[in-house]
Scaffold this motif. Structure first.
Motif, PDB file in Angstrom:
ATOM      1  N   PHE A 157       0.768  -1.225   0.012  1.00 49.23           N
ATOM      2  CA  PHE A 157      -0.073  -0.001   0.023  1.00 49.23           C
ATOM      3  C   PHE A 157       0.664   1.113  -0.014  1.00 49.23           C
ATOM      4  N   SER A 158       2.173   1.163   0.278  1.00 53.83           N
ATOM      5  CA  SER A 158       3.048   2.486   0.032  1.00 53.83           C
ATOM      6  C   SER A 158       2.889   2.801  -1.090  1.00 53.83           C
ATOM      7  N   GLU A 159       2.442   2.155  -2.238  1.00 53.15           N
ATOM      8  CA  GLU A 159       2.258   2.554  -3.756  1.00 53.15           C
ATOM      9  C   GLU A 159       1.445   3.448  -3.718  1.00 53.15           C
ATOM     10  N   ILE A 160       0.360   3.447  -2.949  1.00 47.19           N
ATOM     11  CA  ILE A 160      -0.783   3.978  -3.241  1.00 47.19           C
ATOM     12  C   ILE A 160      -0.739   5.635  -2.528  1.00 47.19           C
ATOM     13  N   LYS A 161      -1.048   6.432  -3.656  1.00 48.24           N
ATOM     14  CA  LYS A 161      -0.881   8.018  -3.386  1.00 48.24           C
ATOM     15  C   LYS A 161      -2.472   8.654  -3.820  1.00 48.24           C
ATOM     16  N   GLY A 162      -3.304   7.877  -3.994  1.00 49.50           N
ATOM     17  CA  GLY A 162      -4.585   8.525  -4.418  1.00 49.50           C
ATOM     18  C   GLY A 162      -5.792   7.507  -4.202  1.00 49.50           C
ATOM     19  N   VAL A 163      -7.108   7.991  -3.803  1.00 50.12           N
ATOM     20  CA  VAL A 163      -8.090   7.214  -3.978  1.00 50.12           C
ATOM     21  C   VAL A 163      -9.204   7.940  -4.742  1.00 50.12           C
ATOM     22  N   ILE A 164     -10.210   6.990  -5.533  1.00 50.26           N
ATOM     23  CA  ILE A 164     -10.963   7.343  -6.284  1.00 50.26           C
ATOM     24  C   ILE A 164     -12.430   6.972  -5.603  1.00 50.26           C
ATOM     25  N   LEU A 165     -13.078   7.867  -5.129  1.00 51.19           N
ATOM     26  CA  LEU A 165     -14.523   7.359  -4.079  1.00 51.19           C
ATOM     27  C   LEU A 165     -15.673   7.741  -5.173  1.00 51.19           C
ATOM     28  N   ASP A 166     -16.308   6.502  -4.913  1.00 52.92           N
ATOM     29  CA  ASP A 166     -17.796   6.538  -5.319  1.00 52.92           C
ATOM     30  C   ASP A 166     -18.690   7.377  -4.261  1.00 52.92           C
ATOM     31  N   MET A 167     -19.801   7.853  -4.496  1.00 54.01           N
ATOM     32  CA  MET A 167     -20.347   8.772  -3.464  1.00 54.01           C
ATOM     33  C   MET A 167     -21.667   7.917  -3.004  1.00 54.01           C
ATOM     34  N   VAL A 226      -3.475   4.498  -7.667  1.00 51.68           N
ATOM     35  CA  VAL A 226      -4.588   4.897  -7.015  1.00 51.68           C
ATOM     36  C   VAL A 226      -5.708   3.622  -6.840  1.00 51.68           C
ATOM     37  N   LEU A 227      -6.235   3.853  -5.597  1.00 49.13           N
ATOM     38  CA  LEU A 227      -7.022   2.517  -5.554  1.00 49.13           C
ATOM     39  C   LEU A 227      -8.736   3.256  -5.888  1.00 49.13           C
ATOM     40  N   VAL A 228      -9.505   2.427  -6.317  1.00 47.25           N
ATOM     41  CA  VAL A 228     -11.010   2.967  -6.668  1.00 47.25           C
ATOM     42  C   VAL A 228     -11.823   2.134  -5.696  1.00 47.25           C
ATOM     43  N   ILE A 236      -8.905   0.215 -16.183  1.00 43.06           N
ATOM     44  CA  ILE A 236      -7.976   1.081 -16.137  1.00 43.06           C
ATOM     45  C   ILE A 236      -6.574   0.882 -15.475  1.00 43.06           C
ATOM     46  N   GLY A 237      -6.815  -0.398 -14.932  1.00 46.17           N
ATOM     47  CA  GLY A 237      -5.680  -0.884 -14.197  1.00 46.17           C
ATOM     48  C   GLY A 237      -5.327  -0.551 -12.630  1.00 46.17           C
ATOM     49  N   CYS A 238      -6.482   0.020 -12.118  1.00 49.63           N
ATOM     50  CA  CYS A 238      -6.602   0.370 -10.805  1.00 49.63           C
ATOM     51  C   CYS A 238      -6.829  -0.685  -9.900  1.00 49.63           C
ATOM     52  N   LYS A 239      -6.265  -0.930  -8.784  1.00 55.46           N
ATOM     53  CA  LYS A 239      -6.866  -1.954  -7.729  1.00 55.46           C
ATOM     54  C   LYS A 239      -8.176  -1.396  -7.220  1.00 55.46           C
ATOM     55  N   SER A 240      -9.086  -2.412  -6.677  1.00 59.59           N
ATOM     56  CA  SER A 240     -10.266  -1.738  -6.472  1.00 59.59           C
ATOM     57  C   SER A 240     -10.655  -2.237  -5.051  1.00 59.59           C
ATOM     58  N   VAL A 241     -11.541  -1.619  -4.387  1.00 55.55           N
ATOM     59  CA  VAL A 241     -12.179  -1.970  -3.229  1.00 55.55           C
ATOM     60  C   VAL A 241     -13.794  -1.770  -2.900  1.00 55.55           C
ATOM     61  N   PRO A 298     -13.190  -7.807  -6.883  1.00 50.99           N
ATOM     62  CA  PRO A 298     -12.570  -6.784  -6.237  1.00 50.99           C
ATOM     63  C   PRO A 298     -11.281  -7.111  -5.842  1.00 50.99           C
ATOM     64  N   ASP A 299     -10.470  -6.268  -5.445  1.00 48.77           N
ATOM     65  CA  ASP A 299      -9.115  -6.619  -4.790  1.00 48.77           C
ATOM     66  C   ASP A 299      -9.293  -6.882  -3.235  1.00 48.77           C
ATOM     67  N   PHE A 300     -10.222  -5.927  -2.937  1.00 45.02           N
ATOM     68  CA  PHE A 300     -10.500  -5.976  -1.365  1.00 45.02           C
ATOM     69  C   PHE A 300     -11.909  -5.822  -1.098  1.00 45.02           C
ATOM     70  N   ILE A 301     -12.599  -6.284   0.010  1.00 41.34           N
ATOM     71  CA  ILE A 301     -13.694  -6.135   0.336  1.00 41.34           C
ATOM     72  C   ILE A 301     -13.916  -5.590   1.742  1.00 41.34           C
ATOM     73  N   LEU A 302     -14.481  -4.467   1.895  1.00 34.28           N
ATOM     74  CA  LEU A 302     -14.997  -3.981   3.198  1.00 34.28           C
ATOM     75  C   LEU A 302     -16.559  -3.651   3.360  1.00 34.28           C
ATOM     76  N   ASN A 303     -16.554  -3.853   4.818  1.00 35.55           N
ATOM     77  CA  ASN A 303     -18.015  -3.544   5.179  1.00 35.55           C
ATOM     78  C   ASN A 303     -18.728  -2.127   4.858  1.00 35.55           C
ATOM     79  N   ASN A 304     -17.684  -1.235   5.323  1.00 35.37           N
ATOM     80  CA  ASN A 304     -18.083   0.249   5.251  1.00 35.37           C
ATOM     81  C   ASN A 304     -16.524   1.014   4.807  1.00 35.37           C
TER      82      ASN A 304
END
Lengths: 273, 273
Positions: free
Chosen positions: A3-13, A206-208, A223-228, A253-259
């Motif tokens: 995750f040290s690679e990750i510099k940004g997140v794109i969030l759905d609302m 970037v994480l989506v 687009i080649g982003c990791k996804s949550v 998805p690469d990860f799944i979170l409840n919230n």
């Protein structure tokens, strides 16, 4: 994953940060934790009807202060797409609401109905839609105008029940013209590409994050982003629990979170491992 | 072919009898020749917007006197289809113009928007269409109402250029509901079945005449009628000159005439051979 690679997140609302007018987590705390992790943030939405000031106002209502640089909409993706072909603007025919009309105007695209002028028909959700508006769009596409759709969503929830979305309007024009639209929103790449460009980051950094497999997660993969995937919106745990042998290429998805409130923890804990 | 079997003809109107307001032949002479051959006549149209009195008036303007028994429209096919399920009428939600609304009312179907009542959404061309009208139809189908479309035509010619037809409107509702309509008009069988029923003849005794391969001629094949393509409408001689090897199952009419005025001669000459 590093995750040290990750510099940004794109969030759905909707379905991630809030549902309608109800926040799904402590939003001011969430955004201050992302900031303290040094992450850039873009909120990216397929919704073309609202303008950026309207989103900033909504966020303000939740006591979150962000700037226009943090919002990317499918209307902006349409304006950005068009401005690559017509850098100084051009006449366009718009089917849509204030978010789309204002955005296109800000980027130098002005409204026209004249066959000899119009370079593109840009279509998004328009709740004042009528037969005349659709007919003019169909005829302009017939005469050679490009056909651009803001987003593919066929329905959306509303207080009066499930309501037809941009995708239904695009199906009407498609049927009448025999032409397929170029669609800006997720899962197509344009909206996310504009989000990456806004942050000045490559997709690998970037994480989506989103609540829909067929738009957010599929779009991230393309687009080649990791996804949550978050389970606070439309996707149920049952839908992702068991791989479906009938759909070997199903969207994972690469990860799944409840919230989404677990996101800063995921990123910072992983850093410490 | 043994034309002595033929007791009735089903005629398309636009492109066969007239183009817009211009007759394509001597219409009074044509209908009197059909009558003297002892043939029953039904004029069958996918157009749901006009009422039977409107068609009789148009024919009168060409000095042709026919009765309501000679006209079958896709609106009537919809009413007939519904009355097989609901013989004494029922509440329906109608998207359409006067031809559809009047016809359904005459058959005992009355307008409603109430989810608990509406048994079917009947959709035809409506040039007063708006987002609210479409949304209510979508929501009623979502709640279990049957989805009926008058005709599949995606466009039609108009003085202002090519204009979206019922098929485009059906595509909108299809996209938003995920449900396919039951379509009444050609090439589906319902309109022609009602025409045969009106004449009291089996399909083997009826000729279908039209100017479109994909509606008139295909529809005739599906119900087992012999078909006559006329070249006075949308189909060009080039389109039917050479069998297309890429479409081995392409639609082939039984007879081809330049103009429908040759039809009485075809039938009576064949009798004499």
């Amino acid at each position: 994953m590093d995750f040290s690679e990750i510099k940004g997140v794109i969030l759905d609302m909707d379905g991630v940060l809030w549902r309608g007018d109800y926040p799904l987590l402590d939003l001011p705390d969430f955004f201050s934790r992302l900031k303290s992790l040094g992450l850039q943030v873009v909120l990216a939405t397929n919704n073309s009807t609202r303008s950026v000031p309207q989103y900033l106002e909504k966020l303000n209502g939740f006591e979150v202060v962000l700037g226009p640089e943090n919002i990317v909409t499918s209307s902006m993706a349409a304006a950005s797409y068009l401005s690559q072909k017509y850098p100084s603007g051009a006449p366009v025919y718009v089917i849509g609401e204030i978010g789309l009309k204002d955005t296109l105007r800000e980027w130098g695209f002005y409204y026209s109905e004249a066959e000899k002028d119009v370079v593109a028909v840009v279509a998004g959700l328009d709740r004042n839609l009528n037969y005349h508006i659709l007919t003019r769009g169909v005829q302009l596409i017939y005469h050679g105008a490009e056909f651009i759709g803001t987003n593919p969503d066929r329905t959306f929830p509303s207080p009066s029940g499930l309501t037809p979305g941009t995708g239904a309007l695009l199906a009407f024009i498609q049927a009448a013209t025999g032409r397929d639209p170029i669609v800006m929103g997720k899962p197509e790449p344009y909206l996310f590409q504009l989000s990456l460009q806004r942050m000045g980051l490559p997709s690998s950094q970037v994480l989506v994050v989103g609540d829909r497999l067929d738009t957010d997660i599929l779009g991230a993969q393309r687009i080649g982003c990791k996804s949550v995937l978050v389970l606070s919106g439309v996707t149920t745990p049952q839908e992702i629990a068991v791989p479906n042998p009938a759909q070997p290429h199903s969207i994972v998805p690469d990860f799944i979170l409840n919230n989404v409130e677990e996101l800063p923890g995921l990123i910072s804990n992983a850093d410490e491992i």
